[in-house]
Write a protein that holds these residues in place. Structure first.
Motif, PDB file in Angstrom:
ATOM      1  N   THR A  46       0.818  -1.205   0.000  1.00 12.16           N
ATOM      2  CA  THR A  46       0.000   0.000   0.000  1.00 12.16           C
ATOM      3  C   THR A  46       0.855   1.260   0.000  1.00 12.16           C
ATOM      4  O   THR A  46       0.403   2.321  -0.453  1.00 12.16           O
ATOM      5  CB  THR A  46      -0.929   0.009   1.233  1.00 12.16           C
ATOM      6  OG1 THR A  46      -1.669  -1.212   1.277  1.00 12.16           O
ATOM      7  CG2 THR A  46      -1.919   1.168   1.175  1.00 12.16           C
ATOM      8  N   ALA A  47       2.089   1.168   0.493  1.00 11.04           N
ATOM      9  CA  ALA A  47       2.935   2.357   0.624  1.00 11.04           C
ATOM     10  C   ALA A  47       3.158   3.042  -0.718  1.00 11.04           C
ATOM     11  O   ALA A  47       3.024   4.265  -0.838  1.00 11.04           O
ATOM     12  CB  ALA A  47       4.266   1.980   1.259  1.00 11.04           C
ATOM     13  N   VAL A  48       3.496   2.255  -1.750  1.00  7.80           N
ATOM     14  CA  VAL A  48       3.743   2.834  -3.076  1.00  7.80           C
ATOM     15  C   VAL A  48       2.473   3.477  -3.619  1.00  7.80           C
ATOM     16  O   VAL A  48       2.482   4.614  -4.102  1.00  7.80           O
ATOM     17  CB  VAL A  48       4.253   1.751  -4.045  1.00  7.80           C
ATOM     18  CG1 VAL A  48       4.354   2.306  -5.464  1.00  7.80           C
ATOM     19  CG2 VAL A  48       5.607   1.224  -3.597  1.00  7.80           C
ATOM     20  N   LEU A  49       1.365   2.747  -3.533  1.00  2.18           N
ATOM     21  CA  LEU A  49       0.086   3.273  -4.003  1.00  2.18           C
ATOM     22  C   LEU A  49      -0.317   4.525  -3.237  1.00  2.18           C
ATOM     23  O   LEU A  49      -0.800   5.510  -3.825  1.00  2.18           O
ATOM     24  CB  LEU A  49      -0.987   2.186  -3.869  1.00  2.18           C
ATOM     25  CG  LEU A  49      -2.428   2.563  -4.221  1.00  2.18           C
ATOM     26  CD1 LEU A  49      -2.522   3.028  -5.666  1.00  2.18           C
ATOM     27  CD2 LEU A  49      -3.365   1.385  -3.975  1.00  2.18           C
ATOM     28  N   SER A  50      -0.106   4.519  -1.926  1.00  3.08           N
ATOM     29  CA  SER A  50      -0.518   5.648  -1.092  1.00  3.08           C
ATOM     30  C   SER A  50       0.264   6.915  -1.412  1.00  3.08           C
ATOM     31  O   SER A  50      -0.313   8.008  -1.492  1.00  3.08           O
ATOM     32  CB  SER A  50      -0.340   5.297   0.388  1.00  3.08           C
ATOM     33  OG  SER A  50      -1.175   4.234   0.760  1.00  3.08           O
ATOM     34  N   ILE A  51       1.570   6.776  -1.585  1.00  2.97           N
ATOM     35  CA  ILE A  51       2.392   7.958  -1.872  1.00  2.97           C
ATOM     36  C   ILE A  51       1.988   8.582  -3.203  1.00  2.97           C
ATOM     37  O   ILE A  51       1.841   9.802  -3.314  1.00  2.97           O
ATOM     38  CB  ILE A  51       3.885   7.583  -1.864  1.00  2.97           C
ATOM     39  CG1 ILE A  51       4.338   7.280  -0.431  1.00  2.97           C
ATOM     40  CG2 ILE A  51       4.732   8.701  -2.458  1.00  2.97           C
ATOM     41  CD1 ILE A  51       5.758   6.806  -0.320  1.00  2.97           C
ATOM     42  N   ALA A  52       1.789   7.745  -4.219  1.00  5.40           N
ATOM     43  CA  ALA A  52       1.330   8.279  -5.501  1.00  5.40           C
ATOM     44  C   ALA A  52      -0.058   8.896  -5.372  1.00  5.40           C
ATOM     45  O   ALA A  52      -0.360   9.923  -5.990  1.00  5.40           O
ATOM     46  CB  ALA A  52       1.321   7.171  -6.552  1.00  5.40           C
ATOM     47  N   ALA A  53      -0.912   8.283  -4.536  1.00  2.00           N
ATOM     48  CA  ALA A  53      -2.283   8.779  -4.365  1.00  2.00           C
ATOM     49  C   ALA A  53      -2.335  10.091  -3.598  1.00  2.00           C
ATOM     50  O   ALA A  53      -3.248  10.895  -3.807  1.00  2.00           O
ATOM     51  CB  ALA A  53      -3.131   7.718  -3.657  1.00  2.00           C
TER      52      ALA A  53
END
Length: 317
Positions: A46-53
């Motif tokens: 989720t970390a990668v998705l969250s930062i981009a989001a």
């Protein structure tokens, strides 16, 4: 907070859905899904998705869209890998990756503000251009490189480690808190909301709309670049074909969390819940044996439903 205000909060629904799904998948696959190792892996994903989001949240609040996120992540992994293979230090490689993301955001912002081209068209074009550049830099193949310690950012922690979670997860949480505080307590954050709510009124109030829009796209590019650095930390390769379709998941996470495609609405907390909800669904489906093609259908349905809910919210307003 009163119960009525809680129910009206846009992230209350995603929070309830997340809790229900966690209980459901834990009961269907208690031996694997509910284990601490799996939950930690979910947070890492989720970390990668969250930062981009988080970057996409800023863009959508000010009334824009960015379809180039996945391509920025991919070209960042390639640039970091090539920098490390060229014997540059990890700090220099990370700075280059962030610079690529910021430059991509700057180009998007300049084209949107100076040429008055709609964000959808500009970022659709940059999505293709950046993906092509990533393939060209990598000679259409993955680039293996010694991570020089960057892999530790997303690596599982050893027993007894006081951090409890990988450093990349803490970095994502820190960025989320920083972005939420930035939106709530700074003048520029209020300008972002004002531009997305009513651009004409914002101009009449003296807001430099073009400057706000340009800086927002630069910040979004930085977030995508940081997501790319963490993606390299996870994969330890530069992959020009990585993160295909990531932009759709990022947009869905923002909308699920209460963001609007029409601008003026959104919250970082809601976006994090939306990202975690998407990861939970994908991971849970894998643990109970749902085929990958079915998972893709489910993800697509979720995106359509999220957009429909956004439209319903706008009609109710």
């Amino acid at each position: 907070m009163s119960l009525r205000k809680l129910l009206k909060n846009p992230w209350f629904g995603p929070l309830c859905a997340l809790l229900v799904l966690l209980l459901l998948f834990s009961s269907l696959s208690p031996d694997t899904f509910a284990q601490q190792a799996n939950l930690t892996t979910m947070l890492r994903q989720t970390a990668v998705l969250s930062i981009a989001a988080v970057g996409m949240t800023l863009v959508m609040i000010q009334g824009g869209i960015d379809l180039s996120v996945g391509s920025v992540v991919a070209i960042t992994t390639v640039v970091v890998a090539r920098a490390l293979r060229a014997e540059l230090g990890p700090v220099q490689a990370v700075l280059l990756g962030l610079g690529v993301g910021a430059l991509a955001g700057l180009l998007n912002g300049v084209l949107i503000t100076l040429l008055r081209i709609t964000p959808f068209i500009v970022t659709l074009g940059s999505m293709s251009v950046l993906r092509g550049l990533a393939k060209g830099l990598a000679h259409e193949q993955k680039i293996d490189a010694d991570p020089h310690g960057l892999d530790a950012w997303m690596a599982p922690l050893s027993a007894g480690n006081p951090l409890l979670l990988p450093a990349g997860v803490w970095l994502a949480l820190f960025l989320a808190v920083l972005a939420a505080s930035f939106l709530a307590y700074t003048r520029f954050g209020r300008h972002i909301v004002a531009v997305g709510s009513n651009e004409l009124n914002a101009r009449l109030c003296g807001v430099a709309v073009d400057r706000v829009r340009l800086l927002v796209y630069v910040l979004a590019g930085l977030c995508a670049g940081l997501a790319g650095v963490l993606e390299f930390s996870t994969l330890t390769v530069g992959d020009p074909t990585d993160s295909l379709g990531l932009e759709l998941e990022v947009i869905a996470a923002v909308v699920i969390g209460g963001g609007s495609l029409l601008g003026g609405q959104g919250s970082v907390a809601g976006t994090l819940l939306g990202a975690l909800l998407l990861t939970t669904i994908k991971t849970g489906c894998t643990h109970i044996g749902v085929p990958n093609w079915v998972q893709e259908i489910v993800t697509g349905v979720i995106i359509v439903v999220a957009m429909g809910v956004d439209r319903l919210r706008q009609n109710l307003r």
